[in-house]
Design an enzyme around this catalytic site. Structure first.
Site, PDB file in Angstrom:
ATOM      1  CG  ASP A   1      38.863  40.352  43.720  1.00 28.16           C
ATOM      2  OD1 ASP A   1      37.760  40.016  43.279  1.00 28.16           O
ATOM      3  OD2 ASP A   1      39.329  41.508  43.570  1.00 28.16           O
TER       4      ASP A   1
ATOM      5  CD  GLU B   1      54.368  26.757  56.413  1.00 33.26           C
ATOM      6  OE1 GLU B   1      53.960  27.221  57.501  1.00 33.26           O
ATOM      7  OE2 GLU B   1      55.144  27.362  55.658  1.00 33.26           O
TER       8      GLU B   1
HETATM    9  C1  GLC Z   1      36.421  40.945  41.093  1.00 33.35           C
HETATM   10  C2  GLC Z   1      35.176  40.962  41.936  1.00 33.35           C
HETATM   11  C3  GLC Z   1      34.392  42.175  41.602  1.00 33.35           C
HETATM   12  C4  GLC Z   1      35.227  43.394  41.895  1.00 33.35           C
HETATM   13  C5  GLC Z   1      36.561  43.331  41.167  1.00 33.35           C
HETATM   14  C6  GLC Z   1      37.522  44.328  41.719  1.00 33.35           C
HETATM   15  O1  GLC Z   1      36.135  40.821  39.744  1.00 33.35           O
HETATM   16  O2  GLC Z   1      34.467  39.777  41.751  1.00 33.35           O
HETATM   17  O3  GLC Z   1      33.185  42.234  42.300  1.00 33.35           O
HETATM   18  O4  GLC Z   1      34.534  44.538  41.489  1.00 33.35           O
HETATM   19  O5  GLC Z   1      37.170  42.081  41.337  1.00 33.35           O
HETATM   20  O6  GLC Z   1      37.951  43.919  42.979  1.00 33.35           O
END
Ligand code: GLC
Length: 573
Positions: free
Chosen positions: A229, A278
């Site tokens: 993310d 790993e």
């Molecule tokens: C990413 C996720 C989104 C979230 C953001 C903050 O863009 O896909 O849904 O709100 O990160 O974590």
């Protein structure tokens, strides 16, 4: 209707993507992920096993056979970790625990085992840019006050102004409003997203240590990879410099910002790659990296870093032949030198579903709340899907798109939960519309989502779009996806390789040829993005393999085929 003539049987043109000299060496690894179709499950909206209106891990486990039958290679699960759910789980309080609303670690183990038993790989979400404000570190940082060593794991600063009453810099939250919140003792902390999502300080060694340990925890649980993310956000420019622009939201996505896509992030991923390697079994990383260009995206997937990165430039393209061809070429050309597969994606949990985007004229972007012509939107969405699935590389499918679900554009404000909706200036204010729980059955309290209600209301049209309603119905969107994915298995030429051979085509039409690796059939894909039928020349040997237009027979013969408006056809040649 006007008809144009194209001749996909002719020799390929030498476009940028067919003529680039740098290429993957012949002995490059050909992992499963290079042409994998990966299905995104959004846990709260997939299937609810305990009738509380919220999807959960046991619900996911019970519906895995649907994904096997659909024919995908892997499942990516959006976060199911312990979280106060300020941003639907992207605010993690404990990275090694499952939130009780989704189940337990035992349930996660059961999902992973069952998926593997069905031949599906499992990719989990990792959220390293920020934690929840309820994470133990942040709670202690707040409690211990200024000077606490825990504050150094986040970005705490004194404010500007005579009494520190102004934020430390001018950055804005992606969800709207300032990116800083002041705490009771007067210090401010940085949060690029909601205030409940404080950004971690990746210059602090404890942060890196912790995430390397979290990686191992889930690898030991047996996951096949991670979707990272905000992969472009971890490292901030030294000194957190002012942006100096008053319209940050307009710049986002076009420029390198002091908080996004900083070169330092690549050191993090090099270290992570060593850990992943790993472990046996070709596990992968995929980056959610919103960068200004596909060329910058390619930096994340250099051989010693991550495996894939989402292609958001492709997602952002309209149903337009020139725009699509340009981004396809640029994507392939930028990935080829680093040896990474291109990826393709049309929908996810952060954007308006493509069925709804394409129901509108261009220019509304990936967030919109209308659907001017839903039937046209669905027709184009199906055509866009077949185009995507004929391209070399890996494709991502977002739950419900195999049913042709549109965004729910008329959710009342009082049911909305997306934090960006409440910080209305943000770029992503309308994400709830693509997060409505999906329908499995024609009837039932929540169309088979669960035995109770659903956390966002489902429209009355949901039953007719359900898995049950579409299964076995020739020409249904679900059967089109199944046929397409089955064809990719039988004919690897569809997803393999790193180039397409463009064929001459009239305005508004994309035509390209895909070659098999060894013996086997070649393919021609013709995507007609215009509102008129198009007459194309095809080799005498051509057979229609699949078409995106349910009701349209492809008129075929005499070395010609008529490709209907807003339709993609796959031919074997
Ligand atoms: C990413 C996720 C989104 C979230 C953001 C903050 O863009 O896909 O849904 O709100 O990160 O974590």
């Amino acid at each position: 209707m006007s008809q144009h003539t194209a001749d996909p049987a002719q020799a390929p043109s030498t476009s940028a993507s067919t003529s680039a000299s740098a290429s993957v060496p012949a002995d490059a690894p050909t992992g499963w992920w290079r042409d994998a179709v990966i299905y995104q499950v959004y846990p709260r909206s997939f299937a609810d096993s305990n009738a509380d209106g919220m999807g959960d891990l046991e619900g996911i486990r019970s519906r895995l056979p649907h994904l096997r039958d659909l024919g995908v290679d892997a499942v990516w699960l959006s976060p199911f970790y312990a979280s106060p759910q300020a941003d639907a789980g992207y605010d993690v309080a404990d990275y090694r625990a499952v939130d009780p609303m989704f189940g337990s670690l035992l349930d996660a183990d059961a999902v992973i085992r069952d998926a593997h038993g069905l031949g599906l790989r499992v990719i989990v979400d990792l959220v390293p840019n920020h934690s929840s404000d309820q994470h133990e570190w942040f709670k202690r940082a707040l409690a211990e006050g200024p000077g606490s060593p825990l504050r150094e794991r986040y970005h705490f600063r004194a404010g500007k102004g005579a009494d520190g009453e102004l934020p430390p810099n001018d950055w804005e939250s992606i969800f709207g409003g300032p990116a800083w919140t002041r705490v009771a003792d007067g210090e401010w902390y940085l949060h690029l997203f909601a205030p409940e999502q404080p950004d971690l300080n990746w210059d602090h060694p404890a942060v890196g240590d912790e995430f390397r340990s979290i990686l191992r925890f889930w690898l030991d649980m047996g996951v096949d990879g991670f979707r990272i993310d905000v992969a472009h956000g971890l490292v901030k420019a030294a000194g957190l410099p002012d942006l100096g622009a008053h319209e940050q939201l307009k710049l986002l996505g076009n420029d390198v910002m002091p908080f996004f896509d900083q070169d330092g992030v690549h050191d993090v991923y090099r270290a992570w790659r060593l850990i992943l390697d790993e472990y046996a079994g070709e596990r992968i990383f995929v980056a959610e990296a919103w960068t200004p260009t596909v060329e910058r995206t390619a930096l994340y997937v250099r051989p010693d870093e991550l495996h894939q990165a989402f292609n958001f430039q492709y997602l952002g393209a309209y149903w337009d032949a020139v725009e699509l061809r340009d981004i396809i070429d640029r994507s392939l050309d930028s990935m080829r030198p680093v040896g990474a597969p291109a990826t393709w994606v049309l929908s996810n949990h952060d954007v308006t579903r493509h069925t709804t985007r394409y129901a509108n004229p261009p220019g509304l972007g990936t967030q919109q709340r209308v659907a001017a012509d839903p039937a046209l939107g669905l027709r184009r969405a199906r055509a866009a899907t077949l185009l995507m699935l004929a391209l070399p590389g890996s494709a991502y499918i977002y739950q419900g798109e195999e049913l042709g679900l549109p965004d729910v554009v008329d959710l009342p404000d009082e049911v909305r939960q997306d934090p960006s909706f409440f910080r209305a200036a943000g770029q992503d204010g309308f994400r709830d519309g693509c997060r409505v729980p999906i329908p499995w059955t024609v009837d039932g309290p929540s169309y088979g989502f669960g035995a109770g209600g659903s956390w966002l209301p489902q429209p009355a049209s949901w039953g007719a779009l359900s898995v049950e309603a579409q299964t076995g119905v020739p020409g249904s969107t679900l059967e089109m996806y199944r046929s397409a994915l089955a064809a990719r298995r039988v004919h690897p030429a569809l997803g393999a390789g790193d180039r397409v051979a463009w064929l001459p085509a009239p305005e508004g039409v994309l035509a390209f040829r895909r070659e098999p690796r060894g013996d086997g059939e070649a393919f021609v894909c013709v995507a007609n993005t215009t509102g008129a039928d198009v007459r194309v020349r095809v080799p005498a040997s051509a057979r229609t393999l699949l078409t995106s237009s349910a009701a349209d027979d492809i008129q075929h013969g005499d070395g010609h085929a008529v490709v209907p408006a807003d339709t993609t056809v796959w031919f074997t040649v």
